[in-house]
Design a protein around this motif. Structure first.
Motif: not given
Lengths: 186, 184
Positions: B120-122, B124
Motif C-alpha cells: 500500500a505504501l509503495i 501511495s
C-alpha cells in the motif's frame, strides 16, 4: 563469490543513480533486480526487508540496501551495497553544490526530470500490480483489505507511515495469537 | 565549524529521522539552519529543490551538500558518514536478528501483517509521483500522461529493465517538453 560482490556493487550503484523520488522507488527497483531478474531474494522476503527498512531510523533507501546486501552476502555484502548506494548521490551532489543555481534553473535538466517522473511512476505502477497479485495469493481477501486500509490511511488521511506500520504489525501479532488459540482448542 | 560538530549533527539526523523522505526535513532544518547557521533558509530551500531533482535520499543529499559547502570534500565525507552510521549499526543488528529468528511464528505473523501495508505504501508513493507528473501549468499534462502510459505498457509487455524505461522517458521529456513549450 567475488563475482557476486561485483554484481551486488554494480546493481546497487546503477539503481541508486536512478532513484529519484524517495525510498519506495528504490524498493521497487531492488525488487525488480534482486527478486525478478537475479532471483537472489524471494518476493515475499523483499517485502519483509522493506518493512524492516521502513521501521528503522534513517533513509529508507540506505536501510533497504543494507538489508539486501546482508541477505545476499552477509556483513561484507551490507558494506558493499551501502557503498554502491551512497556513491552516486555523493558524487552528484558534490559536483552540483559547486554550481547549483545553474543546475536548478536549467531548462533542459528540468524537462529531462519531468519526463523521468512519468517513467518512475510507471515503474512503481508496474511493481504495485505484481505485488497486489502476491498479496492476494498469500492472504486472499484479508490481505487486500489490509492493503486498502493502509492505502487509504496513507493517501486520503496522510497518516504518518510509522502509525500504519505499527497498526499492521499489531494486527499481524493479534492474528497469530488468535490462530494459536484456535490451534490449542482443536 | 569543526568536523566533529558536522559529524554529530548529521549523526543525530540519521538517528532520529524515522519514516524516510520528507520526514527528515524538519530535523535537517533544525540542525543546519536554526542551530548551526550553516545554511540560510533560502539556501536550504534550494537544497530541497536540488534533492528532488537528483537521485538519493534527502538526508544523504543534505549531508553531502552541507558538508561540501562548509568543509570541502572531507566535510562532505564526514557529514555523510555521520548520517548513515546510525542506519548501518541499527539495521545490521536488525538484519542479524531477522535472519536468525524469522521462523518464529510471531515474527512470521507480524511480517504477514506488514507485507500488505508495504505494498500500500509503495502504491501511495507511486500515486504521488504520478500526480506530480500529470500536473500541467493549466490542467492535465498530456505529454506526461502519454509517457506514463507508454512506459507502463512497455514494462508490462516486454518486462524491460526499469532503468532503460526511466532513461527513455527522460530523453523523450528532454526533447519533447521544450518543443511543446515553443509551440505554445
Amino acid at each position: 563469490m567475488r563475482k557476486k560482490y561485483w554484481t551486488l556493487f554494480l546493481s546497487t550503484l546503477t539503481i541508486s543513480t536512478f532513484t529519484f523520488g524517495g525510498g519506495y522507488v528504490i524498493i521497487s527497483l531492488l525488487k525488480k533486480k534482486f527478486a525478478d531478474e537475479l532471483g537472489w531474494i524471494e518476493e515475499k522476503e523483499m517485502l519483509n526487508l522493506a518493512a524492516i527498512a521502513q521501521s528503522s531510523p534513517g533513509a529508507v533507501a540506505v536501510n533497504a540496501s543494507i538489508l539486501v546486501g546482508y541477505k545476499v552476502a552477509g556483513l561484507a555484502g551490507a558494506l558493499i551495497s551501502i557503498l554502491g548506494t551512497i556513491l552516486p548521490p555523493f558524487v552528484i551532489i558534490s559536483v552540483i553544490s559547486l554550481c547549483y543555481t545553474a543546475f536548478r534553473d536549467n531548462v533542459i535538466v528540468a524537462a529531462v526530470l519531468r519526463g523521468m517522473q512519468s517513467g518512475v511512476a510507471a515503474v512503481i505502477a508496474d511493481v504495485t500490480v505484481n505485488l497486489c497479485g502476491t498479496v492476494y495469493k498469500e492472504t486472499r481477501a484479508l490481505g487486500i483489505l489490509v492493503m486498502l486500509a493502509a492505502f487509504s490511511a496513507s493517501w486520503f488521511f496522510s497518516v504518518n507511515v510509522l502509525w500504519i506500520i505499527l497498526a499492521c504489525a499489531l494486527f499481524g501479532v493479534g492474528r497469530t495469537w488468535v490462530l494459536h488459540r484456535k490451534g490449542e482448542m482443536a | 565549524m569543526s568536523y566533529l560538530d558536522l559529524f554529530l549533527s548529521f549523526f543525530q539526523i540519521g538517528l532520529f529521522s524515522f519514516g524516510g523522505g520528507m520526514a527528515a526535513m524538519p530535523l535537517i532544518q533544525a540542525q543546519v539552519v536554526d542551530r548551526h547557521g550553516w545554511l540560510t533558509m533560502a539556501e536550504f530551500t534550494d537544497l530541497i529543490t536540488i534533492s528532488e531533482m537528483t537521485p538519493g535520499p534527502i538526508a544523504v543529499n543534505s549531508s553531502t551538500f552541507v558538508g561540501t559547502r562548509i568543509g570541502g570534500t572531507l566535510g562532505a565525507f564526514v557529514a555523510t558518514f555521520g548520517c548513515i552510521l546510525p542506519s548501518c549499526l541499527i539495521v545490521s543488528l536488525l538484519a542479524w536478528l531477522y535472519f536468525r529468528y524469522q521462523n518464529l511464528s510471531y515474527i512470521q505473523g507480524t511480517l504477514k501483517g506488514l507485507r500488505p501495508a508495504i505494498v500500500a505504501l509503495i502504491a501511495s508513493a507511486g500515486l504521488s509521483i504520478l500526480t506530480l507528473a500529470l500536473q500541467g501549468a493549466n490542467g492535465i499534462n498530456w505529454l506526461g500522461a502519454l509517457l506514463f502510459l507508454a512506459a507502463f505498457l512497455v514494462l508490462r509487455k516486454w518486462k524491460t529493465d526499469p532503468i532503460y524505461v526511466m532513461l527513455g522517458c527522460g530523453v523523450l521529456g528532454g526533447i519533447l517538453y521544450p518543443l511543446l513549450d515553443k509551440m505554445m
